[in-house]
Design a protein around this motif. Structure first.
Motif, PDB file in Angstrom:
ATOM      1  N   ASP A 282      -3.155  -2.353  -7.435  1.00 14.88           N
ATOM      2  CA  ASP A 282      -3.160  -0.895  -7.479  1.00 14.88           C
ATOM      3  C   ASP A 282      -4.469  -0.396  -8.089  1.00 14.88           C
ATOM      4  O   ASP A 282      -4.809  -0.777  -9.211  1.00 14.88           O
TER       5      ASP A 282
ATOM      6  N   GLN B  71       4.381   3.373  -4.511  1.00 15.46           N
ATOM      7  CA  GLN B  71       3.726   4.018  -5.647  1.00 15.46           C
ATOM      8  C   GLN B  71       4.107   3.256  -6.912  1.00 15.46           C
ATOM      9  O   GLN B  71       5.273   3.211  -7.299  1.00 15.46           O
ATOM     10  N   THR B  72       3.130   2.654  -7.553  1.00 15.63           N
ATOM     11  CA  THR B  72       3.441   1.801  -8.706  1.00 15.63           C
ATOM     12  C   THR B  72       4.068   2.575  -9.859  1.00 15.63           C
ATOM     13  O   THR B  72       4.924   2.038 -10.569  1.00 15.63           O
ATOM     14  N   ASP B  73       3.653   3.843 -10.055  1.00 15.96           N
ATOM     15  CA  ASP B  73       4.228   4.600 -11.164  1.00 15.96           C
ATOM     16  C   ASP B  73       5.720   4.839 -10.957  1.00 15.96           C
ATOM     17  O   ASP B  73       6.495   4.878 -11.914  1.00 15.96           O
ATOM     18  N   VAL B  74       6.133   4.964  -9.690  1.00 17.01           N
ATOM     19  CA  VAL B  74       7.549   5.114  -9.379  1.00 17.01           C
ATOM     20  C   VAL B  74       8.248   3.766  -9.437  1.00 17.01           C
ATOM     21  O   VAL B  74       9.340   3.628  -9.993  1.00 17.01           O
ATOM     22  N   TRP B  75       7.604   2.752  -8.868  1.00 22.11           N
ATOM     23  CA  TRP B  75       8.191   1.404  -8.805  1.00 22.11           C
ATOM     24  C   TRP B  75       8.505   0.862 -10.197  1.00 22.11           C
ATOM     25  O   TRP B  75       9.545   0.254 -10.424  1.00 22.11           O
TER      26      TRP B  75
ATOM     27  N   GLU C 298       0.819  -1.206   0.000  1.00 22.15           N
ATOM     28  CA  GLU C 298       0.000   0.000   0.000  1.00 22.15           C
ATOM     29  C   GLU C 298       0.858   1.262   0.000  1.00 22.15           C
ATOM     30  O   GLU C 298       0.419   2.335  -0.424  1.00 22.15           O
ATOM     31  N   GLU C 299       2.105   1.144   0.498  1.00 29.46           N
ATOM     32  CA  GLU C 299       2.973   2.322   0.616  1.00 29.46           C
ATOM     33  C   GLU C 299       3.824   2.557  -0.633  1.00 29.46           C
ATOM     34  O   GLU C 299       4.486   3.581  -0.747  1.00 29.46           O
TER      35      GLU C 299
END
Length: 203
Positions: free
Chosen positions: A187, A30-34, A27-28
């Motif tokens: 997500d 951020q998929t766009d960053v990951w 939950e912590e």
């Protein structure tokens, strides 16, 4: 491999994505960053300097089935449905075609997601152990450093796959792969899109 399992190694600080995944909940993250460093985003810039590579797009259905297969391997009471098994066979066939397209039937290929590799999966199963024994066979009184070199070499060779079925098996033994697929599947923003960021990479 068990011979050096209890050896003490020097502790080195690491700041890779695996360490971040351990410290943070899904939950912590951020998929766009990951997924901002996914391989398909930069491959074209270095294509002429690196290995020939095939990208197989994934969709949510297949990603979910890969996760289910990982869970099935952890729980013998669970089973895949016939439809899920059919989907995995189709994926295996697509990987086989990619291997043929790379003319790598004899040399084998390295398989991963756009985001991360299944390098944690080699300790599961017999392949790496057999490779380690083969590398060290007939060598007497090996130094610890020689054993570590043999361990690393057997690990790398265990990542090589020769077929689609072996590729699917390796991917679904990896918690790293499971983690990244689940991250995107869970997500809320990504799940509302028809696109799936991660692809299967064969090289």
């Amino acid at each position: 491999v068990s011979e050096i399992a209890n050896k003490k190694l020097r502790v080195v600080e690491s700041k890779g994505r695996s360490d971040v995944a351990i410290q943070l909940s899904q939950e912590e993250i951020q998929t766009d960053v990951w997924f901002s460093a996914n391989m398909e985003l930069w491959y074209n810039s270095i294509q002429e300097f690196t290995f020939p590579t095939v990208f197989l797009p994934l969709n949510k259905e297949v990603a979910s089935i890969l996760c289910d297969y990982y869970d099935v391997k952890k729980d013998q009471n669970r089973k895949l449905t016939i439809e899920q098994e059919t989907s995995l066979k189709l994926l295996s066939s697509q990987i086989d075609d990619a291997i043929k397209g790379l003319d790598a039937q004899e040399s084998g290929v390295f398989i991963k997601l756009s985001s991360r590799s299944p390098k944690d999966a080699t300790v599961i199963g017999q392949k790496m152990d057999d490779l380690y024994k083969k590398i060290t066979s007939g060598r007497q009184s090996l130094e610890d450093n020689d054993k570590l070199i043999a361990l690393y070499s057997s690990h790398l060779q265990a990542l090589k796959v020769d077929s689609g079925s072996e590729g699917v098996d390796l991917l679904t033994q990896s918690h790293r792969i499971y983690e990244d697929l689940k991250l995107e599947l869970n997500d809320p923003v990504a799940s509302s899109s028809s696109d799936f960021k991660n692809e299967i990479v064969i090289r």
